[in-house]
Design a protein around this motif. Structure first.
Motif, PDB file in Angstrom:
ATOM      1  N   SER A 172      30.318  13.398  45.045  1.00  8.49           N
ATOM      2  CA  SER A 172      29.908  14.546  44.249  1.00  8.49           C
ATOM      3  C   SER A 172      29.466  14.041  42.882  1.00  8.49           C
ATOM      4  CB  SER A 172      31.086  15.520  44.095  1.00  8.49           C
ATOM      5  OG  SER A 172      30.734  16.536  43.199  1.00  8.49           O
ATOM      6  N   TRP A 173      28.308  14.502  42.460  1.00 10.01           N
ATOM      7  CA  TRP A 173      27.786  14.079  41.166  1.00 10.01           C
ATOM      8  C   TRP A 173      28.119  15.085  40.079  1.00 10.01           C
ATOM      9  CZ3 TRP A 173      26.617   9.208  41.236  1.00 10.01           C
ATOM     10  CH2 TRP A 173      26.165   8.639  42.408  1.00 10.01           C
ATOM     11  N   ARG A 174      28.897  16.090  40.403  1.00  3.68           N
ATOM     12  CA  ARG A 174      29.270  17.084  39.392  1.00  3.68           C
ATOM     13  C   ARG A 174      30.260  16.468  38.426  1.00  3.68           C
ATOM     14  NH1 ARG A 174      30.630  22.950  41.575  1.00  3.68           N
ATOM     15  NH2 ARG A 174      30.595  23.267  39.340  1.00  3.68           N
ATOM     16  N   LYS A 175      29.971  16.590  37.173  1.00  2.00           N
ATOM     17  CA  LYS A 175      30.856  16.096  36.140  1.00  2.00           C
ATOM     18  C   LYS A 175      31.078  17.221  35.142  1.00  2.00           C
ATOM     19  CE  LYS A 175      30.540  11.709  37.446  1.00  2.00           C
ATOM     20  NZ  LYS A 175      30.857  11.639  38.829  1.00  2.00           N
ATOM     21  N   GLY A 176      31.994  18.103  35.408  1.00  2.00           N
ATOM     22  CA  GLY A 176      32.281  19.174  34.476  1.00  2.00           C
ATOM     23  C   GLY A 176      32.046  20.531  35.082  1.00  2.00           C
ATOM     24  N   PRO A 177      32.349  21.596  34.291  1.00  2.00           N
ATOM     25  CA  PRO A 177      32.274  22.952  34.825  1.00  2.00           C
ATOM     26  C   PRO A 177      30.863  23.518  34.917  1.00  2.00           C
ATOM     27  CG  PRO A 177      33.045  23.009  32.561  1.00  2.00           C
ATOM     28  CD  PRO A 177      32.929  21.570  32.946  1.00  2.00           C
ATOM     29  N   ARG A 178      29.907  22.973  34.176  1.00  2.00           N
ATOM     30  CA  ARG A 178      28.547  23.545  34.162  1.00  2.00           C
ATOM     31  C   ARG A 178      27.594  22.669  34.973  1.00  2.00           C
ATOM     32  NH1 ARG A 178      30.416  24.216  28.890  1.00  2.00           N
ATOM     33  NH2 ARG A 178      30.690  26.410  28.361  1.00  2.00           N
ATOM     34  N   VAL A 180      23.332  22.618  36.686  1.00  2.00           N
ATOM     35  CA  VAL A 180      21.987  23.177  36.663  1.00  2.00           C
ATOM     36  C   VAL A 180      21.520  23.303  38.104  1.00  2.00           C
ATOM     37  CG1 VAL A 180      19.598  22.803  35.926  1.00  2.00           C
ATOM     38  CG2 VAL A 180      21.484  22.104  34.454  1.00  2.00           C
ATOM     39  N   ARG A 181      21.102  24.524  38.485  1.00  2.00           N
ATOM     40  CA  ARG A 181      20.591  24.730  39.844  1.00  2.00           C
ATOM     41  C   ARG A 181      19.171  24.208  39.943  1.00  2.00           C
ATOM     42  NH1 ARG A 181      22.611  30.739  41.459  1.00  2.00           N
ATOM     43  NH2 ARG A 181      24.753  30.395  40.822  1.00  2.00           N
ATOM     44  N   GLY A 182      18.905  23.571  41.046  1.00  6.22           N
ATOM     45  CA  GLY A 182      17.551  23.071  41.270  1.00  6.22           C
ATOM     46  C   GLY A 182      17.270  21.800  40.491  1.00  6.22           C
ATOM     47  N   GLY A 183      18.287  21.252  39.849  1.00  2.23           N
ATOM     48  CA  GLY A 183      18.075  19.981  39.123  1.00  2.23           C
ATOM     49  C   GLY A 183      17.839  18.845  40.076  1.00  2.23           C
ATOM     50  N   ARG A 184      17.351  17.745  39.571  1.00  6.58           N
ATOM     51  CA  ARG A 184      16.970  16.628  40.415  1.00  6.58           C
ATOM     52  C   ARG A 184      18.149  15.698  40.677  1.00  6.58           C
ATOM     53  NH1 ARG A 184      11.566  14.867  37.493  1.00  6.58           N
ATOM     54  NH2 ARG A 184      13.145  13.590  36.497  1.00  6.58           N
ATOM     55  N   GLY A 185      19.294  15.935  40.060  1.00  5.83           N
ATOM     56  CA  GLY A 185      20.456  15.112  40.312  1.00  5.83           C
ATOM     57  C   GLY A 185      20.440  13.871  39.446  1.00  5.83           C
ATOM     58  N   PRO A 186      21.326  12.939  39.747  1.00  7.15           N
ATOM     59  CA  PRO A 186      21.394  11.731  38.939  1.00  7.15           C
ATOM     60  C   PRO A 186      20.134  10.865  39.137  1.00  7.15           C
ATOM     61  CG  PRO A 186      22.829  11.524  40.821  1.00  7.15           C
ATOM     62  CD  PRO A 186      22.305  12.912  40.838  1.00  7.15           C
ATOM     63  N   ARG A 187      19.651  10.319  38.008  1.00  4.88           N
ATOM     64  CA  ARG A 187      18.455   9.486  38.067  1.00  4.88           C
ATOM     65  C   ARG A 187      18.684   8.203  37.281  1.00  4.88           C
ATOM     66  NH1 ARG A 187      17.275  14.506  37.425  1.00  4.88           N
ATOM     67  NH2 ARG A 187      17.088  14.511  35.176  1.00  4.88           N
TER      68      ARG A 187
END
Length: 191
Positions: A172-178, A180-187
């Motif tokens: 999971s690349w989520r880091k925190g409570p917020r 962004v939908r539709g983001g490109r993810g980690p780059r």
């Protein structure tokens, strides 16, 4: 006043005279004819079957049934008998057997494979297995027919027809409570 039952009660010792043989008690002619006709009917009917008695249930004043001298369903039962009947009635026998195999997973697939592969679920003859890496997922896919054969030998033929092999969970690349939908993810942020 009731009549005395024997001569000592009446106080009259002279009544002990024996009955004369020419005095025969009167029989009801209709009763004798009825008995003869019933006997004639039963003679042609064959052997008489004994009457099976049904157990009467005794109830208390509260309406609860009280057990008799013989064992019945209300008496204390062994836990294994009760659980076996419950599993049979609910149709849980196969599920319990599959979960028992899952508990013995290392003895079925071997300790090395059990270290990297764990069974997750069983539904409709399909077993889902999660692996620790994609290499182990590939290895297990090649060994799936042998695994199905071993499982069916343990559980009964046709219990497992397909093994669904899942690779490791994606990170999971989520880091925190917020997020962004539709983001490109980690780059790559270098340069």
């Amino acid at each position: 006043m009731p009549e005395p039952r024997n001569s000592s009660e009446s106080g009259n010792e002279s009544d002990d005279a024996p009955t004369l043989p020419d005095e025969e008690p009167e029989h009801d002619k209709h009763g004798l004819d009825l008995a003869k006709s019933l006997a004639g009917r039963l003679k042609g009917a064959g052997p008489i079957q004994p009457v099976r008695r049904t157990r009467r249930r005794r109830t208390t004043t509260d309406g609860f049934q009280v057990s008799g001298a013989r064992p019945d369903d209300r008496d204390p039962q062994k836990l294994t008998n009760t659980l076996g009947r419950l599993m049979r009635d609910q149709g849980w026998e196969v599920d319990v057997a599959v979960h028992g195999v899952m508990a013995r997973w290392p003895s079925i697939v071997g300790p090395e494979m059990a270290e990297h592969c764990t069974p997750e679920s069983y539904e409709d003859t399909q077993l889902t297995v999660r692996t620790s890496s994609t290499a182990w997922a590939t290895q297990l896919k090649m060994l799936a027919p042998e695994l199905i054969r071993r499982l069916n030998a343990e559980l009964g033929e046709g219990t497992v027809t397909h093994v669904n092999v899942q690779g490791p969970h994606a990170p999971s690349w989520r880091k925190g409570p917020r997020t962004v939908r539709g983001g490109r993810g980690p780059r790559d942020t270098y340069g």
